[in-house]
Write an enzyme that holds these catalytic residues in place. Structure first.
Site, PDB file in Angstrom:
ATOM      1  CE  LYS A  29      -3.764  -0.424   2.389  1.00  0.00           C
ATOM      2  NZ  LYS A  29      -4.276  -0.677   3.705  1.00  0.00           N
ATOM      3  NE  ARG A  98      -5.306   3.439   3.743  1.00  0.00           N
ATOM      4  CZ  ARG A  98      -5.218   3.674   2.583  1.00  0.00           C
ATOM      5  NH1 ARG A  98      -4.823   4.865   2.001  1.00  0.00           N
ATOM      6  NH2 ARG A  98      -5.983   2.640   1.704  1.00  0.00           N
ATOM      7  N   GLY A 107      -8.358  -7.955   4.456  1.00  0.00           N
ATOM      8  CA  GLY A 107      -9.250  -8.133   5.873  1.00  0.00           C
ATOM      9  C   GLY A 107      -8.598  -8.559   6.897  1.00  0.00           C
ATOM     10  CG  MET A 109      -2.802  -7.311   9.438  1.00  0.00           C
ATOM     11  SD  MET A 109      -1.139  -7.221   9.245  1.00  0.00           S
ATOM     12  CE  MET A 109      -1.254  -6.517   7.822  1.00  0.00           C
ATOM     13  NE  ARG A 351      -5.474  -4.540  -3.835  1.00  0.00           N
ATOM     14  CZ  ARG A 351      -5.894  -4.587  -2.734  1.00  0.00           C
ATOM     15  NH1 ARG A 351      -5.136  -5.009  -1.593  1.00  0.00           N
ATOM     16  NH2 ARG A 351      -7.311  -4.703  -2.783  1.00  0.00           N
ATOM     17  CG  HIS A 467      -4.854 -46.127  -3.821  1.00  0.00           C
ATOM     18  ND1 HIS A 467      -5.783 -46.314  -4.564  1.00  0.00           N
ATOM     19  CD2 HIS A 467      -3.885 -46.538  -4.559  1.00  0.00           C
ATOM     20  CE1 HIS A 467      -5.820 -46.887  -5.626  1.00  0.00           C
ATOM     21  NE2 HIS A 467      -4.125 -47.152  -6.010  1.00  0.00           N
ATOM     22  NE  ARG A 590       4.157 -45.700 -11.425  1.00  0.00           N
ATOM     23  CZ  ARG A 590       3.805 -44.398 -11.638  1.00  0.00           C
ATOM     24  NH1 ARG A 590       2.907 -44.460 -12.477  1.00  0.00           N
ATOM     25  NH2 ARG A 590       4.014 -43.585 -10.972  1.00  0.00           N
ATOM     26  NE  ARG A 645       8.854 -48.683 -11.974  1.00  0.00           N
ATOM     27  CZ  ARG A 645       8.056 -47.938 -10.952  1.00  0.00           C
ATOM     28  NH1 ARG A 645       8.927 -47.020 -10.567  1.00  0.00           N
ATOM     29  NH2 ARG A 645       7.005 -48.166 -10.643  1.00  0.00           N
ATOM     30  CD  GLU A 775      13.671 -46.103  -7.733  1.00  0.00           C
ATOM     31  OE1 GLU A 775      12.545 -45.543  -7.279  1.00  0.00           O
ATOM     32  OE2 GLU A 775      13.820 -47.137  -8.205  1.00  0.00           O
ATOM     33  CB  SER A 794      14.632 -42.047 -15.187  1.00  0.00           C
ATOM     34  OG  SER A 794      13.356 -41.268 -14.662  1.00  0.00           O
ATOM     35  CG  ASN A 798       7.403 -40.082  -6.276  1.00  0.00           C
ATOM     36  OD1 ASN A 798       7.342 -38.880  -6.085  1.00  0.00           O
ATOM     37  ND2 ASN A 798       6.499 -40.878  -6.810  1.00  0.00           N
ATOM     38  CG  ASP A 799      11.220 -45.306  -4.089  1.00  0.00           C
ATOM     39  OD1 ASP A 799      10.970 -45.626  -2.658  1.00  0.00           O
ATOM     40  OD2 ASP A 799      10.757 -46.080  -4.878  1.00  0.00           O
ATOM     41  CB  CYS A 862       9.867 -40.600 -14.003  1.00  0.00           C
ATOM     42  SG  CYS A 862      10.728 -42.033 -12.983  1.00  0.00           S
ATOM     43  CE1 TYR A 882      12.480 -38.448 -18.744  1.00  0.00           C
ATOM     44  CE2 TYR A 882      14.321 -38.109 -20.037  1.00  0.00           C
ATOM     45  CZ  TYR A 882      13.509 -38.828 -19.215  1.00  0.00           C
ATOM     46  OH  TYR A 882      13.887 -40.192 -18.680  1.00  0.00           O
TER      47      TYR A 882
END
Ligand code: ADP
Ligand code: MG
Ligand code: MG
Length: 910
Positions: A29, A98, A107, A109, A351, A467, A590, A645, A775, A794, A798-799, A862, A882
């Site tokens: 502001k 302000r 809303g 503050m 703004r 899942h 997979r 895989r 992995e 690759s 996740n693992d 992946c 990639y």
């Protein structure tokens, strides 16, 4: 000492000293008020106290040294500029106090208007207001007392924590006594009475009189704004919006201008374009004879801004001119707040305005057309989260429906259909052309076909990482999980919610964004953006500004990005869809999904095989099935790389659960039936039980332990590739070995695979690459060695996250992640967005050392991070070739890869 004049920290900036780039220091502001001041726009004079001062105050609980003096000095200049003194009994200067942080927190503050009024200056204000026009002196009195009661109300509530309702009740009482609903009907005497009532309320709650000293009012209000940074609702809001907790807020002190001086005064808000659709033309609301707060508070009915043209043409024209100027200056949609005081326009705020996802794309496209920004900038101004939102169907909200339950919005979108309780029934009804909603307590991998067939998935258990949630998000399918008001009874094919019973075939609607569940069919609008990606809307000819803008910006992203985008797909249908969405190959196919359903039985035979002959027979039966799956995928991906895989999960995942088997065996024995087969299975399940299956016999370890398993898969891949290539298409298989931790593992698998490939491929011209997933942390740290045996890496992030952090994904998210998020140990789950410092470092090391050992090594990722915007930027920086993600995320990854290129590689110089 006093002469030494150390350089004092500057805590206060006059508006003329700031600019729009100082948001961190002056808040949004303040920075924009300064910018408008310097543009020569009519902004009431004022100054900004910095976020630094706020931070210092929050640490010690006291104003930092020098702040009080600096405020006094700036106040003195303000008084001089206005020719009035703060709270002067004869002709008071009033100010607003302000809040304004770096990021807008609507809303959250506080603001206090009319600071400087007291029992004496209220009289002076009335006299001054009437001075110009004696006839309105009644109005002037009214105005002054109205302003005073607002001060006590806002000050009491904000600064002294007096419950706001008490003031509102008193106001209602006054209106009731007068027999009106409109506060404009209260006259000066009524308002004077209200001020007395307010003062009593103030005294009752604070044990002191309402402060009469103007400078004290000002100082207390400033403190209150500082403290509002740590108010509970502000803390919660920041956590939700991922706004850092340590920024602090600035405080703006602004000379008051009055929209409540009569019918030729008023106040309003406006947007320079429609923030919902992006359409050109101004949008706004105006309220005559009112102070700023009234517009948003919805106390009285506002009129459309266009009405102002009739009410006050001069101010209207000036306002339009200013709005056009602001757009040109900010090169973006602006929202503004303004007040008109007796025909004179004042700008109180601007703004760059918030907007919907659709408007973000449309406006970015328009601004390019208007020559205000280039395509790089347009790309920078939209993001993958917005694009993802635009890809989901939505409920049409013009219909009145009451939700019957609320669960977790696990995968966004809107879906309606007939309730089914089993995967098989979902497939059946879908085949008849019905829309179905699959309802389960929880889903498991066997529900996959039903999930694919269904329009949406509703579960009564599980959270955002169940899942159902994870798979549905991957498929881009609507899912509400954990709707625990719903009692699911699968055997009886019904669920009960709030006393109502819903049976198979009844229609329900679920909103995967809000988690709401409705009975009956709520009408749905399909996503035009998906229709465009699927090729059924031609962007060059359709008269749809959103589709045109998306097309234009996506094309630019494709031209700019360095990362290729592949997809995770296990079926020809997924592959085809992903290709339409722009995938340039498959990064993860997979193979274990090919072992589910009616093929489970073959896997059981494999596991139970007593000798080589039985095992070979089982594998021989699997071979043609796998080969057919691969053929379909290679055909769909003609000419593009397909990374397959080899089987990854522990084999017991393909067997029935232990408890169920044990019961079956016991029951059958009781009846005296032949249970040899079941007993063998039970024994196998017991034998294969693992305490930590994710760290057990899986991935490459399976291939090294079970003779012929990987060989069968490699043969199926190579044979499918040869068949497809002979038929005139081009198959480009890449065989990927999971869970490798040591180069020796990969070498062993590779030696066997190469023999088979050489034998199958012959002179067909098919080329098969062999590579590995990275992995396991050890693989990342020995990447230089592993690269000697791998043609590509690759990253299975996740693992890698699971093993890098030592988090068992299925357990931790529900168990304690909330606490970690609360403590700020991480700002977002490392499974959602890659942990740059730790897991990301493993990726970086492996990429560098792998490439050092083998410069032509292909690098990809992946796993779900491949479709996460933040993570895509990281993979771009690391220099991968990639990313691969679920089909539905492919456009998001394309867009973000383009943005990453623009942001890290700088502007396009071509
Ligand atoms: P928010 O951040 O919640 O919008 P603001 O600080 O913008 O809060 O103030 C709330 C309202 O008070 C706005 O509508 C604004 O127009 C009005 N307001 C603030 N300062 C002044 C002022 N100096 N003169 C007149 N109205 C003001
Ligand atoms: Mg405002
Ligand atoms: Mg893995």
């Amino acid at each position: 000492m006093a002469k030494q004049e150390t350089v004092e920290h500057k805590y206060v900036y006059a508006f003329a000293e700031g600019n729009k780039d100082l948001k961190e220091l002056l808040g949004g502001k303040g920075a924009n008020l300064a910018e408008m001041t310097n543009l020569g726009l009519p902004v009431p004079p004022g100054f900004t106290i910095t976020t630094e001062a706020c931070k210092a105050y929050l640490v010690t609980g006291e104003e930092p040294d020098g702040l009080a003096d600096q405020i006094a000095a700036h106040l003195a200049s303000l008084e001089q500029a206005m020719g009035k003194r703060l709270g002067d009994p004869e002709d008071p200067l009033l100010v607003s106090v302000r809040s304004g942080a770096k990021f807008s927190m609507p809303g959250m503050m506080e603001t206090v208007l009319n600071v400087g009024l007291n029992d004496r200056s209220v009289q002076g204000l009335a006299r001054q207001a009437s001075g110009a026009d004696a006839q309105t002196s009644g109005g002037a009195d009214r105005f002054a007392w109205d302003s005073y009661r607002r001060l006590i109300q806002m000050f009491g509530k904000t600064v002294c924590e007096v419950p706001g309702e008490e003031f509102e009740h008193a106001l209602d009482d006054a209106k009731r006594a007068k027999g009106t609903h409109d506060d404009l009907d209260l006259d000066a005497d009524d308002l004077r009475g209200l001020v007395d009532a307010y003062k009593k309320i103030f005294f009752k709650h604070t044990g002191r009189e309402f402060p009469q000293e103007p400078r004290e009012q000002l100082d207390l209000a400033i403190r209150a704004v500082f403290e509002s940074w740590n108010a509970e609702r502000a803390v919660l809001y920041r956590r939700q919006e991922r706004i850092p907790a340590d920024l602090g807020t600035a405080v703006n002190v602004v000379a008051m201008v009055f929209g409540n001086l009569g019918p030729d005064s008023g106040t309003g808000v406006a947007f320079t374009r429609d923030p919902a659709s992006g359409a050109q033309g101004i949008y706004g609301d105006y309220l005559a004879n009112a102070q700023g707060e009234d517009v948003v508070a919805g106390i009285r009915n506002t009129v459309p801004l266009q009405e102002l043209e009739r009410l006050d043409k001069k101010s209207y024209d000036e306002l339009l001119g200013i709005m056009a100027r602001l757009e040109g200056h900010y090169r973006d949609l602006c929202d503004i707040e303004f007040t008109i005081e007796r025909g004179k326009l004042w700008m109180l705020q601007t703004r760059v305005g918030k907007r919907t996802a659709a408007a973000a794309f449309v406006i970015a496209g328009q601004l390019v057309d208007e020559g205000l920004i280039d395509l790089d900038e347009a790309l920078h101004r939209v993001n993958g989260a917005q694009l993802a939102q635009l890809m989901f169907p939505r409920f049409r909200l013009d219909h009145e429906f009451q939700p019957v339950a609320k669960g977790i919005g696990a995968s966004p979108g809107a879906a309606s259909g007939k309730v089914v309780f089993t995967s098989a029934r979902a497939v059946e009804l879908a085949a008849e052309g019905e829309s179905v909603i699959l309802v389960r307590r929880e889903t498991n991998p066997d529900d996959l076909n039903g999930m694919i067939a269904a329009q949406g998935i509703l579960t009564s258990r599980g959270g955002k990482t169940s899942h159902a949630a994870v798979v549905a998000r991957g498929m881009g399918k609507t899912c509400v999980s954990g709707a625990d008001e719903i009692e699911v009874n699968v055997p009886q094919r019904r669920f009960v919610v709030g006393g109502q019973t819903v049976v198979e075939g009844d229609v329900v609607s679920i909103d995967g964004t809000t988690g709401k569940v409705y009975l009956g069919e709520v009408p749905v609008m399909p996503s035009e953006v998906v229709q465009y990606f699927e090729g059924s809307l031609d962007p060059e000819h359709v008269d749809n500004p959103l589709v045109r803008a998306v097309h234009r910006i996506m094309s630019h992203a494709d031209g700019r990005r360095r990362l290729a985008v592949r997809t995770n797909a296990d079926t020809g249908a997924d592959a085809a869809r992903a290709r339409r969405f722009g995938a340039e190959g498959i990064g993860l196919c997979r193979t274990e999904h090919m072992f589910l359903g009616d093929r489970r039985e073959l896997v059981e035979r494999l596991i139970l095989a007593r000798d080589n002959t039985e095992r070979e027979a089982a594998l021989a039966a699997l071979l043609p099935l796998q080969r057919a799956d691969f053929e379909e995928i290679f055909r769909e991906m003609d000419g593009m790389p397909v990374t397959v895989r080899l089987i990854d999960p522990p084999l017991h995942e393909f067997l029935p659960p232990l408890e169920q088997l044990a019961v079956n065996v016991a029951v059958a024995q009781e009846r005296g039936e032949d249970v040899a087969q079941e007993e063998a299975l039970l024994a196998a399940v017991r034998r294969m039980h693992e305490e930590n299956p994710m760290l057990g016999l899986r991935g490459v370890r399976l291939g090294l332990v079970i003779p012929g398993l990987f060989a069968m898969q490699v043969r199926a891949i190579a044979e499918a590739a040869v068949t497809v290539t002979r038929s005139g298409a081009v198959a480009r298989p890449e065989i990927m070995v999971p869970l490798v931790g040591a180069v020796q593992e990969l070498e062993t698998v590779r030696a066997e695979a190469e023999k088979i490939i050489a034998e199958v491929v012959g002179d067909s011209g098919v080329e098969v690459l062999i590579g590995t997933m990275i992995e396991v942390p050890r693989a990342a740290l020995t990447a230089g060695q592993i690269a000697e045996a791998a043609q590509f890496f690759s990253f299975g992030t996740n693992d890698l996250t699971q093993m890098g952090w030592g988090f068992s994904r299925d357990d931790v998210e529900g168990a304690f992640f909330w606490r970690y998020l609360e403590l700020g140990i991480f700002g977002i789950s490392p499974f959602e967005s890659i942990d740059r410092d730790g897991v990301g470092r493993l990726v970086r090391i492996a990429a560098e050392e792998g490439r050092a050992a083998r410069p032509e090594l292909k690098l990809g990722v992946c796993g779900e991070h491949g479709g996460d915007p933040e993570s895509v930027h990281f993979f771009h920086e690391v220099g991968l070739d990639y990313v691969s993600c679920s089909p539905f995320r492919v456009p998001v990854a394309r867009l973000e890869a383009g943005r990453a290129a623009v942001e890290t590689d700088g502007s396009d110089s071509r």
